[in-house]
Motif scaffolding. Structure first.
Motif, PDB file in Angstrom:
ATOM      1  N   GLN A 236       1.108  10.188   3.595  1.00 29.83           N
ATOM      2  CA  GLN A 236       0.444   9.947   2.775  1.00 29.83           C
ATOM      3  C   GLN A 236       0.753   8.618   1.858  1.00 29.83           C
ATOM      4  N   ALA A 237       1.760   8.275   1.835  1.00 29.11           N
ATOM      5  CA  ALA A 237       2.091   6.876   0.246  1.00 29.11           C
ATOM      6  C   ALA A 237       2.704   6.177   1.299  1.00 29.11           C
ATOM      7  N   MET A 238       2.139   6.092   2.796  1.00 29.30           N
ATOM      8  CA  MET A 238       3.213   4.809   3.238  1.00 29.30           C
ATOM      9  C   MET A 238       2.647   3.428   2.894  1.00 29.30           C
ATOM     10  N   PHE A 239       1.416   3.324   2.132  1.00 23.72           N
ATOM     11  CA  PHE A 239       0.761   2.091   1.763  1.00 23.72           C
ATOM     12  C   PHE A 239       0.328   1.757   0.200  1.00 23.72           C
ATOM     13  N   GLN A 240       1.226   2.867  -0.433  1.00 24.08           N
ATOM     14  CA  GLN A 240       0.679   2.568  -1.514  1.00 24.08           C
ATOM     15  C   GLN A 240       1.693   1.046  -2.027  1.00 24.08           C
ATOM     16  N   ASP A 241       2.783   1.298  -2.130  1.00 18.97           N
ATOM     17  CA  ASP A 241       4.160   0.591  -2.103  1.00 18.97           C
ATOM     18  C   ASP A 241       3.550  -0.728  -1.439  1.00 18.97           C
ATOM     19  N   PHE A 242       3.315  -1.156  -0.154  1.00 20.20           N
ATOM     20  CA  PHE A 242       2.606  -1.798   0.675  1.00 20.20           C
ATOM     21  C   PHE A 242       1.798  -2.860   0.507  1.00 20.20           C
ATOM     22  N   GLN A 243       0.766  -2.519  -0.848  1.00 22.21           N
ATOM     23  CA  GLN A 243      -0.327  -2.534  -0.838  1.00 22.21           C
ATOM     24  C   GLN A 243       0.327  -3.355  -2.506  1.00 22.21           C
ATOM     25  N   PHE A 244       1.372  -2.571  -3.286  1.00 21.50           N
ATOM     26  CA  PHE A 244       1.508  -3.310  -4.670  1.00 21.50           C
ATOM     27  C   PHE A 244       2.583  -5.226  -4.031  1.00 21.50           C
ATOM     28  N   ILE A 245       3.206  -4.955  -2.624  1.00 24.50           N
ATOM     29  CA  ILE A 245       4.137  -5.554  -2.387  1.00 24.50           C
ATOM     30  C   ILE A 245       2.807  -7.060  -2.255  1.00 24.50           C
ATOM     31  N   VAL A 246       2.235  -7.015  -1.516  1.00 27.05           N
ATOM     32  CA  VAL A 246       0.742  -7.815  -0.618  1.00 27.05           C
ATOM     33  C   VAL A 246       0.418  -8.720  -2.018  1.00 27.05           C
ATOM     34  N   LEU A 247      -0.015  -7.203  -2.989  1.00 25.44           N
ATOM     35  CA  LEU A 247      -0.909  -8.102  -3.868  1.00 25.44           C
ATOM     36  C   LEU A 247       0.081  -9.290  -4.878  1.00 25.44           C
ATOM     37  N   ALA A 248       1.396  -9.068  -5.200  1.00 29.00           N
ATOM     38  CA  ALA A 248       2.534  -9.120  -5.990  1.00 29.00           C
ATOM     39  C   ALA A 248       3.026 -10.919  -4.868  1.00 29.00           C
ATOM     40  N   ILE A 249       2.550 -10.886  -3.226  1.00 26.94           N
ATOM     41  CA  ILE A 249       2.939 -12.287  -3.266  1.00 26.94           C
ATOM     42  C   ILE A 249       1.867 -12.952  -2.960  1.00 26.94           C
ATOM     43  N   LEU A 250       0.059 -12.647  -2.977  1.00 28.62           N
ATOM     44  CA  LEU A 250      -0.951 -13.280  -2.960  1.00 28.62           C
ATOM     45  C   LEU A 250      -1.002 -14.178  -4.315  1.00 28.62           C
TER      46      LEU A 250
END
Length: 286
Positions: A236-250
């Motif tokens: 369920q929580a696999m991509f939650q922090d993945f989204q935040f990491i990608v957005l921070a990089i962008l």
């Protein structure tokens, strides 16, 4: 004698392992991105003047290090205490909220700049932004606080996860979708209004960055809504922090690109930071 485990035990353990592999991959990707942009970043940090936007950049850039460190600690250190799991998760959730808050602040400022510092637009964006942030924090902590944490029943598997469903966490992502869709709409409206009269290269970069960032944010938010509604256990929580990491990089990559583009436009000797509001004004006068 070999112990037998239930289907649920095996499914929980597999989800926990996938969850751990994903965070390890994210940490590797983050370090690789940092190493690749190290020269550009330190040029910006050392040669740009201090401002609120620069402070926002530093927070957005380095908070993910703390976020990933916290999750890797929680995933790899043997831990049988559910209260400690809850505490570590709350700390990581705070880092996640700080990260996404700073990332979104960048594009709130950029949208405001594109609208030539229009106060009505600013008040509308800030009111909506505050409502989304407060509602998201309330839902996130209220939901995770009621779901118990547990560890794998299979020996040798480290890490902990929430044993019951937390599908209500999709609500903050729906709110984020609404916010980013609104900001993207404001960017598109402004771009359509100004596409003939504005010839500034920096203005064009701002618009392209905004649209790409919002598109990525909408996509990952939709993915998180679906995973929370369709999957169980650690999935369920696999991509939650993945989204935040990608957005921070962008957001940090885009800000570096914008700053270096501005330096090229004004000459290599003019190594000073131009606030986003000044960029918008310059773009409207071009």
């Amino acid at each position: 004698m070999q112990a037998e485990y239930s289907t649920n035990n095996v499914a929980e353990t597999r989800s926990l392992q996938v969850y751990t592999y994903l965070y390890t991959s994210m940490a590797t990707f983050w370090i690789y991105d940092y190493a690749c942009s190290l020269h550009l970043e330190w040029t910006f940090l050392l040669r740009s003047r201090w401002s609120k936007v620069k402070g926002l950049y530093i927070i957005a850039r380095y908070v993910p290090f703390l976020l990933l460190s916290g999750h890797l600690y929680m995933n790899f250190i043997p831990n049988e205490n559910s209260d400690k799991c809850q505490l570590l998760n709350n700390i990581c959730s705070c880092f996640s909220l700080i990260s996404v808050f700073c990332s979104e602040c960048f594009f709130v400022l950029r949208t405001y700049a594109l609208w030539n510092n229009n106060k009505i637009v600013l008040v509308t964006i800030i009111a909506t932004f505050i409502a989304v942030v407060v509602s998201s924090i309330t839902f996130a902590f209220a939901t995770t606080a009621t779901a118990p944490w547990t560890t794998s029943a299979i020996p040798g598997i480290t890490g902990c996860f929430q044993s019951s469903a937390v599908i209500q966490l999709f609500i903050p992502f729906l709110l984020l979708i609404g916010l980013e869709f609104g900001l993207m709409s404001l960017t598109l409206i402004r771009a359509i209004q100004s596409w003939r009269s504005t010839n500034s290269h920096i203005y064009a970069v701002l618009v392209k960055h905004n649209i790409f960032y919002y598109a990525c944010g909408l996509f990952f938010s939709a993915v998180n809504v679906l995973t929370l509604l369709l999957f169980q256990y650690g999935y369920q929580a696999m991509f939650q922090d993945f989204q935040f990491i990608v957005l921070a990089i962008l957001v940090t990559r885009m800000h570096l690109h914008l700053w270096h583009t501005d330096q090229l436009a004004h000459g290599s000797s003019a190594l000073v930071f131009i606030p986003l509001s000044d960029i918008s004004s310059a773009g409207s006068r071009a």
